[in-house]
Design a protein around this motif. Structure first.
Motif, PDB file in Angstrom:
ATOM      1  N   UNK A   6     -29.216 -19.914 -14.853  1.00 12.76           N
ATOM      2  CA  UNK A   6     -30.057 -19.106 -13.978  1.00 12.76           C
ATOM      3  C   UNK A   6     -30.806 -19.973 -12.973  1.00 12.76           C
ATOM      4  N   UNK A   7     -31.331 -21.091 -13.431  1.00 15.02           N
ATOM      5  CA  UNK A   7     -32.034 -22.004 -12.526  1.00 15.02           C
ATOM      6  C   UNK A   7     -31.075 -22.599 -11.511  1.00 15.02           C
ATOM      7  N   UNK A   8     -29.852 -22.869 -11.963  1.00 18.66           N
ATOM      8  CA  UNK A   8     -28.839 -23.430 -11.059  1.00 18.66           C
ATOM      9  C   UNK A   8     -28.508 -22.451  -9.946  1.00 18.66           C
ATOM     10  N   UNK A   9     -28.409 -21.171 -10.244  1.00 21.33           N
ATOM     11  CA  UNK A   9     -28.132 -20.170  -9.216  1.00 21.33           C
ATOM     12  C   UNK A   9     -29.289 -20.049  -8.236  1.00 21.33           C
ATOM     13  N   UNK A  10     -30.524 -20.185  -8.747  1.00 22.46           N
ATOM     14  CA  UNK A  10     -31.672 -20.107  -7.841  1.00 22.46           C
ATOM     15  C   UNK A  10     -31.699 -21.274  -6.852  1.00 22.46           C
ATOM     16  N   UNK A  11     -31.212 -22.451  -7.284  1.00 15.97           N
ATOM     17  CA  UNK A  11     -31.256 -23.635  -6.434  1.00 15.97           C
ATOM     18  C   UNK A  11     -29.955 -23.879  -5.678  1.00 15.97           C
ATOM     19  N   UNK A  12     -29.001 -23.003  -5.859  1.00 13.07           N
ATOM     20  CA  UNK A  12     -27.683 -23.237  -5.258  1.00 13.07           C
ATOM     21  C   UNK A  12     -27.752 -23.327  -3.731  1.00 13.07           C
ATOM     22  N   UNK A  13     -28.601 -22.521  -3.126  1.00 13.32           N
ATOM     23  CA  UNK A  13     -28.692 -22.523  -1.659  1.00 13.32           C
ATOM     24  C   UNK A  13     -29.332 -23.808  -1.135  1.00 13.32           C
ATOM     25  N   UNK A  14     -30.142 -24.479  -1.946  1.00 12.57           N
ATOM     26  CA  UNK A  14     -30.836 -25.687  -1.489  1.00 12.57           C
ATOM     27  C   UNK A  14     -30.032 -26.960  -1.742  1.00 12.57           C
ATOM     28  N   UNK A  15     -28.971 -26.853  -2.542  1.00 10.56           N
ATOM     29  CA  UNK A  15     -28.167 -28.032  -2.861  1.00 10.56           C
ATOM     30  C   UNK A  15     -26.903 -28.077  -2.017  1.00 10.56           C
ATOM     31  N   UNK A  16     -26.383 -29.273  -1.891  1.00 12.22           N
ATOM     32  CA  UNK A  16     -25.113 -29.445  -1.158  1.00 12.22           C
ATOM     33  C   UNK A  16     -23.959 -28.952  -2.026  1.00 12.22           C
TER      34      UNK A  16
END
Length: 271
Positions: free
Chosen positions: A64-74
């Motif tokens: 869930x945290x990974x999906x929230x940060x997906x837009x900010x990561x390359x």
């Protein structure tokens, strides 16, 4: 591998907790081989199962945290993080398969990692749940793990709804019982008032009865007096010369006595 992947503080903390649990699981299974007592083995297996449940929760939180940060990561970082997530799921499933092996050896079926409710129809059997990690691809492992997590969440949501409905029904029942209790209190008060009125009416009836009885006695006494006087008059008329019956004061003597009295008066006046 994971140490070279850039992570946010939240992901890094969750990842560290998962790795700590994996190390504890590895040590726990090694310790399980040395335990000979079946009771201690069952207890150790339950502890390991609890750790696997916690790992499952942490992996889901990591996703869930990974999906929230997906837009900010390359894209490259996202790929590395997804590979790490799949690796953790694969490792978790390997411990699940290892647990199944030990469970079949111990003959203890009490604790199930993904069994959220015993006796529910339609649930997969133990053989269906046992899928050896080596025979599954990473994507299959991810899909299976996420499906199990979603099913668990749905079961929890259903349980919450049941609890809320139960609380609502309990509140309504309490309100209904309170209303009925108040109504019963009013009925009791009315019954007390009626009972008091009945007592007063009973006393009044008794008082009237006593008064009526007294009046009847007086009327009966007067009636007897009148009957006695009438009887005497009738006897005096029928037997005027009967000396045993005294004259009634104020009542005229019989006709024969009046005639005799008249003659005596005439004789007295002629002298």
């Amino acid at each position: 591998m994971a140490s070279n992947i850039p992570m946010s503080p939240q992901l890094e903390q969750i990842h560290g907790e998962i790795r700590d649990h994996f190390r504890a699981l590895a040590n726990g299974f090694q310790k399980l081989d040395k335990i000979k007592d079946s009771t201690r083995q069952s207890k150790q297996m339950e502890e390991l199962t609890d750790k696997m449940r916690e790992c499952k929760r942490l992996v889901k939180e990591f996703d869930r945290e990974l999906k929230d940060e997906e837009a900010r990561n390359s894209p490259q970082v996202n790929k590395q993080l997804n590979d790490e997530k799949q690796s953790m799921i694969k490792e978790l499933n390997s411990y699940v398969a290892l647990r199944k092996t030990y469970m079949s050896t111990l003959g203890n079926k009490k604790v199930e990692l993904f069994d959220m409710g015993a006796g529910v129809s339609g649930e997969p059997t133990a053989e269906d749940n046992v899928q050896v990690a080596s025979s599954m691809s990473n994507q299959e492992l991810v899909d299976a793990g996420m499906k199990r997590m979603d099913e668990t969440d749905q079961a929890i949501e259903r349980s919450k709804q049941v609890v809320e409905q139960t609380l609502e029904v309990g509140t309504q029942t309490a309100a209904t019982l309170k209303g009925q209790t108040d109504q019963m209190g009013r009925v009791v008060n009315h019954l007390d008032t009626i009972q008091f009125s009945i007592k007063k009416a009973s006393q009044l009836v008794k008082e009237i009865g006593r008064q009526v009885a007294t009046d009847k006695c007086i009327m009966m006494f007067l009636f007897l007096i009148v009957c006695g006087v009438v009887a005497i008059i009738i006897v005096k008329i029928v037997h005027p010369n009967n000396k045993d019956i005294r004259d009634i004061p104020g009542l005229a003597p019989p006709a024969q006595s009046r005639k005799l009295l008249y003659l005596r008066n005439q004789e007295y006046m002629g002298k």
